[in-house]
Design a protein around this motif. Structure first.
Motif, PDB file in Angstrom:
ATOM      1  N   VAL A 165      25.343  25.513  41.087  1.00  0.00           N
ATOM      2  CA  VAL A 165      26.634  25.513  41.784  1.00  0.00           C
ATOM      3  C   VAL A 165      27.151  26.942  41.772  1.00  0.00           C
ATOM      4  CG1 VAL A 165      29.021  24.705  41.782  1.00  0.00           C
ATOM      5  CG2 VAL A 165      27.182  23.137  41.140  1.00  0.00           C
ATOM      6  N   SER A 166      27.615  27.418  42.920  1.00  0.00           N
ATOM      7  CA  SER A 166      28.139  28.779  43.003  1.00  0.00           C
ATOM      8  C   SER A 166      29.576  28.760  43.516  1.00  0.00           C
ATOM      9  CB  SER A 166      27.279  29.641  43.934  1.00  0.00           C
ATOM     10  OG  SER A 166      27.338  29.156  45.264  1.00  0.00           O
ATOM     11  N   LEU A 167      30.256  29.886  43.330  1.00  0.00           N
ATOM     12  CA  LEU A 167      31.625  30.050  43.819  1.00  0.00           C
ATOM     13  C   LEU A 167      31.966  31.530  43.802  1.00  0.00           C
ATOM     14  CD1 LEU A 167      33.624  30.727  41.149  1.00  0.00           C
ATOM     15  CD2 LEU A 167      33.047  28.361  40.644  1.00  0.00           C
ATOM     16  N   GLU A 168      33.085  31.877  44.428  1.00  0.00           N
ATOM     17  CA  GLU A 168      33.615  33.239  44.347  1.00  0.00           C
ATOM     18  C   GLU A 168      35.037  33.180  43.818  1.00  0.00           C
ATOM     19  OE1 GLU A 168      32.526  32.328  47.691  1.00  0.00           O
ATOM     20  OE2 GLU A 168      30.468  32.948  47.200  1.00  0.00           O
ATOM     21  N   THR A 169      35.394  34.173  43.039  1.00  0.00           N
ATOM     22  CA  THR A 169      36.764  34.290  42.548  1.00  0.00           C
ATOM     23  C   THR A 169      37.122  35.760  42.410  1.00  0.00           C
ATOM     24  OG1 THR A 169      38.322  33.514  40.864  1.00  0.00           O
ATOM     25  CG2 THR A 169      36.189  34.285  40.079  1.00  0.00           C
ATOM     26  N   GLU A 170      38.401  36.055  42.526  1.00  0.00           N
ATOM     27  CA  GLU A 170      38.857  37.435  42.464  1.00  0.00           C
ATOM     28  C   GLU A 170      38.587  38.054  41.096  1.00  0.00           C
ATOM     29  OE1 GLU A 170      42.581  38.532  45.027  1.00  0.00           O
ATOM     30  OE2 GLU A 170      42.949  36.562  44.155  1.00  0.00           O
ATOM     31  N   VAL A 171      38.182  39.300  41.106  1.00  0.00           N
ATOM     32  CA  VAL A 171      37.934  40.028  39.864  1.00  0.00           C
ATOM     33  C   VAL A 171      39.179  40.067  38.992  1.00  0.00           C
ATOM     34  CG1 VAL A 171      37.383  42.312  38.921  1.00  0.00           C
ATOM     35  CG2 VAL A 171      36.070  41.405  40.850  1.00  0.00           C
ATOM     36  N   THR A 172      40.339  40.141  39.632  1.00  0.00           N
ATOM     37  CA  THR A 172      41.596  40.262  38.890  1.00  0.00           C
ATOM     38  C   THR A 172      42.131  38.923  38.381  1.00  0.00           C
ATOM     39  OG1 THR A 172      42.817  40.137  40.984  1.00  0.00           O
ATOM     40  CG2 THR A 172      42.275  42.339  40.147  1.00  0.00           C
ATOM     41  N   ASN A 173      41.510  37.818  38.769  1.00  0.00           N
ATOM     42  CA  ASN A 173      41.983  36.492  38.349  1.00  0.00           C
ATOM     43  C   ASN A 173      41.376  36.152  36.984  1.00  0.00           C
ATOM     44  OD1 ASN A 173      42.833  33.841  38.093  1.00  0.00           O
ATOM     45  ND2 ASN A 173      42.416  33.321  40.228  1.00  0.00           N
ATOM     46  N   LYS A 174      41.972  36.670  35.936  1.00  0.00           N
ATOM     47  CA  LYS A 174      41.420  36.530  34.596  1.00  0.00           C
ATOM     48  C   LYS A 174      41.407  35.076  34.119  1.00  0.00           C
ATOM     49  CE  LYS A 174      40.910  40.959  34.439  1.00  0.00           C
ATOM     50  NZ  LYS A 174      39.548  41.533  34.635  1.00  0.00           N
ATOM     51  N   LYS A 175      42.432  34.302  34.478  1.00  0.00           N
ATOM     52  CA  LYS A 175      42.480  32.902  34.056  1.00  0.00           C
ATOM     53  C   LYS A 175      41.334  32.114  34.675  1.00  0.00           C
ATOM     54  CE  LYS A 175      47.428  32.465  33.048  1.00  0.00           C
ATOM     55  NZ  LYS A 175      48.686  31.729  33.349  1.00  0.00           N
ATOM     56  N   ALA A 176      41.071  32.363  35.951  1.00  0.00           N
ATOM     57  CA  ALA A 176      39.965  31.670  36.601  1.00  0.00           C
ATOM     58  C   ALA A 176      38.631  32.078  35.990  1.00  0.00           C
ATOM     59  CB  ALA A 176      39.975  31.963  38.102  1.00  0.00           C
ATOM     60  N   MET A 177      38.487  33.361  35.681  1.00  0.00           N
ATOM     61  CA  MET A 177      37.251  33.842  35.080  1.00  0.00           C
ATOM     62  C   MET A 177      37.005  33.175  33.725  1.00  0.00           C
ATOM     63  SD  MET A 177      35.761  35.935  37.178  1.00  0.00           S
ATOM     64  CE  MET A 177      34.603  36.725  36.074  1.00  0.00           C
ATOM     65  N   ARG A 178      38.056  33.023  32.930  1.00  0.00           N
ATOM     66  CA  ARG A 178      37.901  32.360  31.629  1.00  0.00           C
ATOM     67  C   ARG A 178      37.491  30.901  31.807  1.00  0.00           C
ATOM     68  NH1 ARG A 178      42.543  35.413  30.143  1.00  0.00           N
ATOM     69  NH2 ARG A 178      43.904  33.620  30.559  1.00  0.00           N
ATOM     70  N   LEU A 179      38.103  30.245  32.790  1.00  0.00           N
ATOM     71  CA  LEU A 179      37.760  28.847  33.051  1.00  0.00           C
ATOM     72  C   LEU A 179      36.288  28.712  33.413  1.00  0.00           C
ATOM     73  CD1 LEU A 179      38.268  25.844  33.733  1.00  0.00           C
ATOM     74  CD2 LEU A 179      39.027  26.595  35.994  1.00  0.00           C
ATOM     75  N   TYR A 180      35.846  29.484  34.389  1.00  0.00           N
ATOM     76  CA  TYR A 180      34.483  29.331  34.885  1.00  0.00           C
ATOM     77  C   TYR A 180      33.435  29.802  33.880  1.00  0.00           C
ATOM     78  CZ  TYR A 180      36.787  28.553  39.379  1.00  0.00           C
ATOM     79  OH  TYR A 180      37.580  28.058  40.375  1.00  0.00           O
ATOM     80  N   GLU A 181      33.685  30.930  33.224  1.00  0.00           N
ATOM     81  CA  GLU A 181      32.675  31.491  32.331  1.00  0.00           C
ATOM     82  C   GLU A 181      32.695  30.844  30.943  1.00  0.00           C
ATOM     83  OE1 GLU A 181      31.776  35.982  33.819  1.00  0.00           O
ATOM     84  OE2 GLU A 181      33.610  35.754  32.646  1.00  0.00           O
ATOM     85  N   GLN A 182      33.860  30.724  30.354  1.00  0.00           N
ATOM     86  CA  GLN A 182      33.931  30.268  28.971  1.00  0.00           C
ATOM     87  C   GLN A 182      33.918  28.747  28.836  1.00  0.00           C
ATOM     88  OE1 GLN A 182      37.206  32.211  26.908  1.00  0.00           O
ATOM     89  NE2 GLN A 182      36.710  34.206  27.783  1.00  0.00           N
ATOM     90  N   ARG A 183      34.570  28.047  29.748  1.00  0.00           N
ATOM     91  CA  ARG A 183      34.650  26.588  29.630  1.00  0.00           C
ATOM     92  C   ARG A 183      33.545  25.862  30.380  1.00  0.00           C
ATOM     93  NH1 ARG A 183      41.158  25.316  30.307  1.00  0.00           N
ATOM     94  NH2 ARG A 183      41.897  26.855  28.773  1.00  0.00           N
ATOM     95  N   LEU A 184      33.130  26.422  31.517  1.00  0.00           N
ATOM     96  CA  LEU A 184      32.177  25.708  32.368  1.00  0.00           C
ATOM     97  C   LEU A 184      30.777  26.298  32.354  1.00  0.00           C
ATOM     98  CD1 LEU A 184      34.544  25.088  35.428  1.00  0.00           C
ATOM     99  CD2 LEU A 184      33.977  23.504  33.568  1.00  0.00           C
ATOM    100  N   GLY A 185      30.609  27.513  31.840  1.00  0.00           N
ATOM    101  CA  GLY A 185      29.271  28.075  31.692  1.00  0.00           C
ATOM    102  C   GLY A 185      28.720  28.841  32.872  1.00  0.00           C
ATOM    103  N   PHE A 186      29.563  29.226  33.827  1.00  0.00           N
ATOM    104  CA  PHE A 186      29.100  30.037  34.947  1.00  0.00           C
ATOM    105  C   PHE A 186      28.751  31.449  34.461  1.00  0.00           C
ATOM    106  CE2 PHE A 186      31.101  26.658  37.236  1.00  0.00           C
ATOM    107  CZ  PHE A 186      30.563  26.662  38.520  1.00  0.00           C
ATOM    108  N   VAL A 187      27.851  32.109  35.185  1.00  0.00           N
ATOM    109  CA  VAL A 187      27.498  33.494  34.884  1.00  0.00           C
ATOM    110  C   VAL A 187      27.714  34.339  36.138  1.00  0.00           C
ATOM    111  CG1 VAL A 187      25.813  32.914  33.102  1.00  0.00           C
ATOM    112  CG2 VAL A 187      25.071  33.091  35.480  1.00  0.00           C
ATOM    113  N   ARG A 188      27.983  35.614  35.925  1.00  0.00           N
ATOM    114  CA  ARG A 188      28.207  36.522  37.049  1.00  0.00           C
ATOM    115  C   ARG A 188      26.886  36.850  37.724  1.00  0.00           C
ATOM    116  NH1 ARG A 188      32.619  40.747  34.338  1.00  0.00           N
ATOM    117  NH2 ARG A 188      33.865  39.101  33.332  1.00  0.00           N
ATOM    118  N   GLU A 189      26.865  36.651  39.034  1.00  0.00           N
ATOM    119  CA  GLU A 189      25.642  36.887  39.794  1.00  0.00           C
ATOM    120  C   GLU A 189      25.729  38.149  40.649  1.00  0.00           C
ATOM    121  OE1 GLU A 189      22.904  33.699  41.743  1.00  0.00           O
ATOM    122  OE2 GLU A 189      24.386  34.271  43.264  1.00  0.00           O
TER     123      GLU A 189
END
Length: 209
Positions: A165-189
Motif C-alpha cells: 500500500v502506498s500514499l503521499e504526505t507532506e514532508v512538513t506534516n509531522k503528525k501524519a508521518m508519525r502515524l504512517y511510519e511509527q504506528r502503521l509501519g510505512f517506509v519512505r520510498e
C-alpha cells in the motif's frame, strides 16, 4: 450511494494541500465503495437524523502486469516461497506477512538450451493506494485515524491480495508521518520535490506485505 459525499468532501477539504474535483471523489466512491470507510458517531436517540462522519479513509487498487521467467525452472533452479501470516486482531499491533524465497540448485548444476523452454509469463499484481485520510479537528488524537487506516489496509491486504500500500504526505506534516511510519509501519520510498500545487514537497511512503 452519494449520501455522504458532501460530508466526505468537507472532511478531506479541511486539510488538503490542493483541491479535488467532485469527479475524483465519485471515482473512488463508485469504483471502490468498500475502500471508502467512514467513522460515524453513534447516537442513543433513534429518532434523530443520521450524524455526520467525523473521519474517513478513501483508497483504491492499482493493477499491473509483472513478468515471471519460468525458464529458470529449466536452468536447474527451483524457487520455493514460504509465507507466514498473522491475522490483524484489531489491536494496536500491526499484522505481518513475510515471504521468503529459497533458491535450490539442481543436483547436476547444468543449464539447458532446450528451445521448448517456457517464455516469461505475465501475472497481475495488485497494489493498494491510500488517497485520503481525514479526521475532524474536534475528534483528533482519539485513535480514529489509526483505526480507519488499519481497517482499509486489512481489506487491501486480505480481500484484494495486494503486495503493498502506498500514499503521499507532506514532508512538513509531522503528525501524519508519525502515524504512517511509527504506528502503521510505512517506509519512505521517494522524496517528491514540489509535488503539490503550493510547491510543497512530499514523501511517497509504502507498506510492504
Amino acid at each position: 450511494d452519494e449520501s455522504q459525499l458532501d460530508n466526505v468532501m468537507k472532511l478531506v477539504g479541511q486539510d488538503l494541500s490542493e483541491p479535488y474535483s467532485i469527479f475524483t471523489y465519485r471515482y473512488f466512491l463508485h469504483q471502490f465503495p468498500d475502500l471508502c470507510i467512514l467513522a460515524i458517531p453513534t447516537s442513543s436517540d433513534s429518532s434523530s437524523e443520521p450524524l455526520e462522519p467525523v473521519g474517513c479513509v478513501v483508497c483504491k487498487i492499482d493493477e499491473e502486469e509483472e513478468e515471471h521467467d519460468e525458464s529458470l525452472m529449466m536452468e536447474g533452479v527451483d524457487t520455493i516461497t514460504t509465507t507466514s501470516t498473522e491475522n490483524d486482531q484489531g489491536d494496536s499491533t500491526n499484522s505481518h506477512h513475510d515471504s521468503v524465497s529459497v533458491i535450490l540448485s539442481s543436483t547436476d548444476g547444468g543449464a539447458t538450451n532446450d528451445p521448448t523452454a517456457s517464455s516469461p509469463t505475465k501475472k497481475i499484481v495488485r497494489n493498494g493506494y491510500m488517497a485520503m485520510l481525514a479526521v475532524k479537528t474536534t475528534h483528533r488524537n482519539t485513535g480514529i485515524g489509526t483505526t480507519l487506516a488499519k481497517r482499509a489496509i486489512k481489506r487491501m491486504k486480505y480481500k484484494y491480495k495486494c503486495k503493498s500500500v502506498s500514499l503521499e504526505t507532506e514532508v512538513t506534516n509531522k503528525k501524519a508521518m508519525r502515524l504512517y511510519e511509527q504506528r502503521l509501519g510505512f517506509v519512505r520510498e521517494e522524496l517528491l520535490v514540489r509535488y503539490y500545487l503550493n510547491w510543497g514537497d512530499a514523501y511517497r511512503l509504502r507498506l510492504w506485505f
